[in-house]
Write a protein that holds these residues in place. Structure first.
Motif, short mmCIF file in Angstrom:
data_model
loop_
_atom_site.label_atom_id
_atom_site.label_comp_id
_atom_site.label_asym_id
_atom_site.label_seq_id
_atom_site.Cartn_x
_atom_site.Cartn_y
_atom_site.Cartn_z
N MET A 39 48.53 -63.25 -65.16
CA MET A 39 48.41 -64.70 -65.03
C MET A 39 48.39 -65.36 -66.41
O MET A 39 48.96 -66.43 -66.62
CB MET A 39 47.13 -65.03 -64.28
CG MET A 39 47.12 -66.42 -63.70
SD MET A 39 45.51 -66.87 -63.11
CE MET A 39 45.49 -66.17 -61.49
N ASP A 40 47.74 -64.68 -67.38
CA ASP A 40 47.65 -65.20 -68.75
C ASP A 40 49.03 -65.45 -69.35
O ASP A 40 49.26 -66.46 -70.01
CB ASP A 40 46.87 -64.20 -69.61
CG ASP A 40 47.45 -62.80 -69.49
OD1 ASP A 40 47.78 -62.39 -68.35
OD2 ASP A 40 47.59 -62.10 -70.53
N ALA A 96 51.78 -66.11 -67.75
CA ALA A 96 52.35 -67.29 -67.10
C ALA A 96 51.78 -68.55 -67.73
O ALA A 96 52.51 -69.52 -68.02
CB ALA A 96 52.07 -67.25 -65.60
N GLU A 97 50.49 -68.55 -67.98
CA GLU A 97 49.85 -69.71 -68.61
C GLU A 97 50.41 -69.95 -70.00
O GLU A 97 50.71 -71.09 -70.38
CB GLU A 97 48.33 -69.49 -68.69
CG GLU A 97 47.62 -70.09 -67.49
CD GLU A 97 46.24 -69.49 -67.26
OE1 GLU A 97 45.76 -68.71 -68.10
OE2 GLU A 97 45.67 -69.80 -66.20
N SER A 154 54.30 -71.77 -62.50
CA SER A 154 53.14 -72.22 -61.72
C SER A 154 52.97 -71.35 -60.49
O SER A 154 51.84 -71.00 -60.12
CB SER A 154 53.31 -73.67 -61.29
OG SER A 154 53.49 -74.49 -62.41
N LYS A 156 51.42 -68.09 -61.33
CA LYS A 156 49.96 -68.26 -61.48
C LYS A 156 49.29 -68.24 -60.11
O LYS A 156 48.31 -67.52 -59.89
CB LYS A 156 49.65 -69.58 -62.18
CG LYS A 156 49.63 -69.50 -63.69
CD LYS A 156 49.26 -70.84 -64.32
CE LYS A 156 47.83 -71.26 -63.97
NZ LYS A 156 47.54 -72.62 -64.51
N SER A 177 46.63 -65.55 -58.31
CA SER A 177 45.31 -65.89 -57.77
C SER A 177 45.14 -65.28 -56.37
O SER A 177 44.06 -64.80 -56.02
CB SER A 177 45.10 -67.40 -57.76
OG SER A 177 45.87 -67.99 -56.73
#
Lengths: 500, 500
Positions: free
Chosen positions: B277-278, B280-281, B300, B303, B307
């Motif tokens: 996820m990091d 992607a951020e 997005s 991400k 989750s």
């Protein structure tokens, strides 16, 4: 090129047929069949215009299975496979196509019904026509002399489809065979035991298993004065006795096949006989029949067979029936066929009368058949080594049709999934909690579902349970989360329990 | 016409190959493959002579499954189907052939690998190439907008077979798909959860699931300066990154596809990135990537996906990998691929190095793949109505190969039947008693066998138990019959118990 006006007329007529069937609430299959014809006509018109009109259909004579049909199919397969496994069978699989020459010369007249693949370079291939020839090829190729195997797979025939009666161009066969040199009639009797078990467990209504022997038929023809070169053709006429009365069969023998009236009458006497071990004993004493060594060998084996069938406790349904002939050339000994005698047949033959000639509906009750074929494997062996075989094929497509009709007639709903619990929420913004709970259930091996929405309504979640027969719903709400509990509701009774 | 002497020479050489493999105890599959070639050569010679020489083989690129292979196949299927059912999937089936035009225009370049049927009058048909196109045809034809289904069936490709590496012309596909308009990434995440469950349960060694998104790829190409009309071809070059080093991929982009060196280098930077996820951020903040709306939408969603994957407890195996491209044109969103990273791969790639170019063996670890395809069903709908879909295909043939090799390497014997007890006799003339007892067992639902001999030797009955892994033998003798008992022996320990 086709006459456009003519096609447009045909489309009009066909459209009427479809509308009429729909208004009469005909079966879905029947409507589908007529709609398919309509689409074909429309496609022809489209092609004529030079415009491409996409036809959304399956190939002629084939069908998709929807989830409900698949659920029924799975149930039937489970019953049958359990029985095969109970009797210690292994299973094999073979490719859907074989070298063309593997199938050549095995099906006589019917060879024209074989689907060939296009020659795209390389080998010439054909789709399998049954599972017996691939089985024989497999045994010869791998030099296997002993095996008890079942094989359930689709086979292909470019036949005239009659889908409302369960006759397709792509259909399942479900075969059990015992190959090997064994003592007489023991494996043969086990095949009948298996048919008896399967038909009893599937609960299709009462049934009867007719048995006869190729050697008895041949011996009978000999002593009745049928010339040697007419055995086969007369045999195939006898085979029609379950579809037409004796008078017509006799006419065919005399007028078309050139048999003497006297010989035909003698055959007529024999083929009207039915019984059990007693009949075999009587015929062994019969002054004419006893002149044929072949017939005597067959009759002695029928006696032995019945003694085993008694031990297997299945004589209640088995009849020694001299009119049973069965079409296939490769049988060499015992032959048999199971027919439904009651409810099941009625359902199917009603269907049949809607669309087609009533003649065929009479024999619609046949749901299993087979026999001994000691020569087939040898046809594949380079040195002609024989492997004696006996087997049975369960008429699974007919059984599907009957089970589908039973399911439609019954009030009970056919479930297409096995989900035990639906994870639902009563309030908004509980997606994470739902996903967390359903994960716990999946990880514990429980069949569970969750709706793929952030905020589904409780009502729509409950509706989904009712529609797909999910028995339990786990409901999450703010209160439950605070208390660290899950509310479990029985969908049918609305009874609720709290779980920690 | 071929030169006879030349073929005879080829036969000699090929014969040597077979002998050599046999003496080296090569794998059965590999030997079979070479024997098949030998037989083909011999057949050509036969044809030349004008004599018919029957070739006993299966079609090129296909195989029979023997009982042992079927037992392994059944075990793998059971694990996979249990998982699909745990997630509430229904199943459907479609015919093995479709109208030719149904497949037309769906596979690009690969269309040449489609098997066509011979035109025998009537419709033009082709064997199915995958299960996804028939699924889309089924949805459009039946106007289904919501379904979660699995479909396990054989598909056909006239590809260059490499049977020792599990690449056949007839092979199974095993697809799970969720169709319907739902909230973003929930069904997508469930597909990954399913892959995680199946690969864990099959115990094939460690694995990794790479994910990416078509929109991120397209966005990346745009911001790196790839011209619009080169997206596809550059994408298919990126797809080769698991098979060749970046330098070669770059060379292909620049030299063959005419991309600027600068654009290629920029792509090279991105496709080396891996993370969670990091990542992607971080990329959402990346000054270049953030210029593409498409890429941002994809990032997005990645991400959001992560989750959900956290809630599903599967992030340990999932990696966001910008080099993952996947070949098929029809993907529109998330894509993923599972690869084995350890033991399983080693076994298969060893195999591979025996026969073929080592290059291909690198990617042999891929055992599942899929993604989102929101446009495919619309191609079949007369009004172009879209049905969003996401799915995964389990690489079942590769899994079979690994399981077969594991079984061969392991000391444990694969049982091909489930028989629990063998009914045997210690003395002669007890056939009737054996048949009576085995009937009792069958009728009680117990899986039991009896030898098809009047007077089998006790030793041969016991041997059969050991060979086929039957755990118990019920032994009948005169004494037991007198006492009204059955002696039950545990085959492995020879421990005996008397039963009344």
């Amino acid at each position: 090129m086709e006459d456009k006006a003519q096609i447009q007329e045909a489309i009009k007529v066909q459209g009427e047929v479809v509308r009429k069937l729909k208004s009469e609430k005909a079966s879905k299959e029947q409507i589908d069949e007529e709609v398919a014809k309509l689409l074909e006509l429309k496609a022809r018109l489209g092609g004529d215009d030079g415009k491409h009109q996409f036809v959304l259909k399956t190939a002629k004579g084939t069908r998709d299975y929807n989830p409900k049909q698949m659920a029924i199919r799975e149930k039937v397969f489970n019953t049958i496979i359990s029985c095969f496994k109970r009797h210690g069978a292994e299973t094999i699989d073979t490719p859907v196509f074989e070298l063309k020459e593997t199938l050549t010369g095995k099906y006589g007249e019917d060879s024209k019904l074989i689907y060939d693949l296009k020659d795209q370079g390389g080998e010439l291939l054909s789709l399998r026509y049954d599972l017996t020839v691939p089985f024989a090829r497999y045994l010869a190729m791998n030099k296997i002399t002993n095996i008890k195997r079942y094989h359930i797979a689709k086979v292909y025939r470019r036949d005239n489809p009659a889908m409302t009666r369960g006759r397709y161009r792509e259909f399942y066969q479900c075969d059990f065979d015992i190959a090997g040199q064994y003592d007489a009639m023991i494996p043969d009797a086990e095949c009948l035991k298996i048919v008896h078990e399967i038909l009893s467990e599937l609960d299709l209504g009462d049934f009867r298993i007719k048995v006869n022997d190729r050697r008895i038929l041949d011996g009978m023809f000999a002593v009745c004065g049928v010339p040697d070169d007419k055995f086969r053709t007369i045999c195939s006429t006898v085979d029609k006795l379950d579809k037409m009365p004796w008078e017509d069969v006799k006419k065919e023998m005399v007028n078309e096949k050139g048999l003497s009236e006297e010989a035909a009458d003698q055959i007529g006497e024999y083929v009207s006989m039915q019984g059990g071990m007693d009949l075999a004993e009587r015929l062994l004493q019969d002054h004419k029949m006893s002149q044929s060594k072949q017939a005597c060998a067959g009759l002695s084996d029928i006696k032995l067979l019945f003694s085993f069938l008694q031990l297997f406790q299945v004589t209640d349904k088995v009849v020694f029936d001299l009119s049973l002939a069965r079409g296939l050339d490769y049988y060499t000994g015992i032959i048999y066929e199971a027919v439904l005698t009651q409810a099941g047949v009625a359902a199917v033959s009603n269907e049949a009368q809607n669309g087609a000639n009533a003649e065929e509906s009479v024999s619609v009750g046949s749901v299993a058949g087979g026999g001994r074929y000691d020569g087939l494997v040898g046809m594949f062996d380079p040195k002609g080594r024989k492997v004696p075989c006996v087997g049975v094929s369960i008429g699974i497509e007919r059984i599907f049709s009957i089970m589908e009709q039973k399911a439609e007639a019954s009030a009970e709903k056919v479930r297409t999934t096995e989900v035990q619990v639906m994870v639902a929420s009563a309030q908004k913004n509980l997606l994470e909690e739902r996903l967390r709970l359903v994960t716990e259930l999946w990880n514990a091996g429980i069949k569970a579902e969750v709706m793929y929405k952030k905020n589904p309504k409780l009502l729509s979640q409950l509706q989904h349970c009712e529609e797909s027969g999910i028995p339990l719903v786990a409901i999450l709400g703010e209160q439950e989360l605070k208390d660290g509990v899950v509310k479990l509701r029985v969908v049918a009774t609305r009874e609720e329990i709290q779980h920690c």
